[in-house]
Design a protein around this motif. Sequence first.
Motif, PDB file in Angstrom:
ATOM      1  N   CYS A   1      -2.965  44.559 -27.798  1.00  0.00           N
ATOM      2  CA  CYS A   1      -3.515  45.533 -26.843  1.00  0.00           C
ATOM      3  C   CYS A   1      -2.699  46.929 -25.888  1.00  0.00           C
ATOM      4  O   CYS A   1      -3.134  47.953 -25.605  1.00  0.00           O
TER       5      CYS A   1
ATOM      6  N   CYS B   1      -3.188  40.673 -24.150  1.00  0.00           N
ATOM      7  CA  CYS B   1      -4.450  39.468 -25.868  1.00  0.00           C
ATOM      8  C   CYS B   1      -2.999  38.226 -26.815  1.00  0.00           C
ATOM      9  O   CYS B   1      -4.468  37.570 -26.150  1.00  0.00           O
TER      10      CYS B   1
ATOM     11  N   CYS C   1      -6.646  36.869 -34.122  1.00  0.00           N
ATOM     12  CA  CYS C   1      -5.437  36.521 -32.687  1.00  0.00           C
ATOM     13  C   CYS C   1      -5.026  35.376 -33.211  1.00  0.00           C
ATOM     14  O   CYS C   1      -3.826  34.529 -33.029  1.00  0.00           O
TER      15      CYS C   1
ATOM     16  N   LEU D   1      -6.542  35.601 -26.679  1.00  0.00           N
ATOM     17  CA  LEU D   1      -7.533  36.078 -26.399  1.00  0.00           C
ATOM     18  C   LEU D   1      -8.797  35.467 -27.858  1.00  0.00           C
ATOM     19  O   LEU D   1      -7.437  36.701 -28.614  1.00  0.00           O
ATOM     20  N   CYS D   2      -8.944  34.724 -27.460  1.00  0.00           N
ATOM     21  CA  CYS D   2      -9.813  35.297 -28.737  1.00  0.00           C
ATOM     22  C   CYS D   2     -11.205  35.757 -28.853  1.00  0.00           C
ATOM     23  O   CYS D   2     -12.554  35.571 -28.558  1.00  0.00           O
ATOM     24  N   ARG D   3     -11.035  36.794 -29.186  1.00  0.00           N
ATOM     25  CA  ARG D   3     -12.747  37.271 -28.936  1.00  0.00           C
ATOM     26  C   ARG D   3     -14.037  37.052 -30.323  1.00  0.00           C
ATOM     27  O   ARG D   3     -14.869  37.073 -30.084  1.00  0.00           O
ATOM     28  N   CYS D   4     -13.490  36.091 -30.953  1.00  0.00           N
ATOM     29  CA  CYS D   4     -14.953  35.297 -32.033  1.00  0.00           C
ATOM     30  C   CYS D   4     -15.254  34.674 -31.799  1.00  0.00           C
ATOM     31  O   CYS D   4     -16.043  33.370 -31.155  1.00  0.00           O
TER      32      CYS D   4
END
Length: 155
Positions: free
Chosen positions: A37, A42, A101, A132-135
């Motif tokens: 970010c 993040c 991440c 943060l983990c977007r998955c």
Amino acid sequence: MDFTLNGQDSSVTDGERLSLLDLLRDRIGLNGPKYGCGLGQCGACTVLVDGAPARACVMRAARVKGRSVTTLEGLADPVTGDLHPVQQGFIDGQGAQCGYCLNGMIMTAVALLDRNPDPSDDQIRQALRDNLCRCGTHQDIVASVRQAAALMVAR
């Protein structure tokens, strides 16, 4: 500027005005810390500075003068090449999907387990809350940290 990087004495010139992330990635060529970010929110850029997690994207390189910086690349045993237990725990626990991440999760987990070798699931979640983990692999990440804690006790 002199500092310790992954256990080795390091010296850089003309890098003090860069972010620590830019110094590590662009000048030194380490790719463990990621640009996510750019705002320190993040966790993808997390490194350890004197053993504590730090967001390299918002830290000026000048702040590590005389200090010790550890990146993902510096966790494995330099003699044997054996992975750090947290790295192995994330492999064994399949704690990542895309892996973006992963750097921040691993570096933050190393700091957690260094100060608390047997954390509860709530303590693990609390320690990793700003990564943060977007998955959405959060349960696998917690399980991976538990696996890493067990590996650290066994060694």
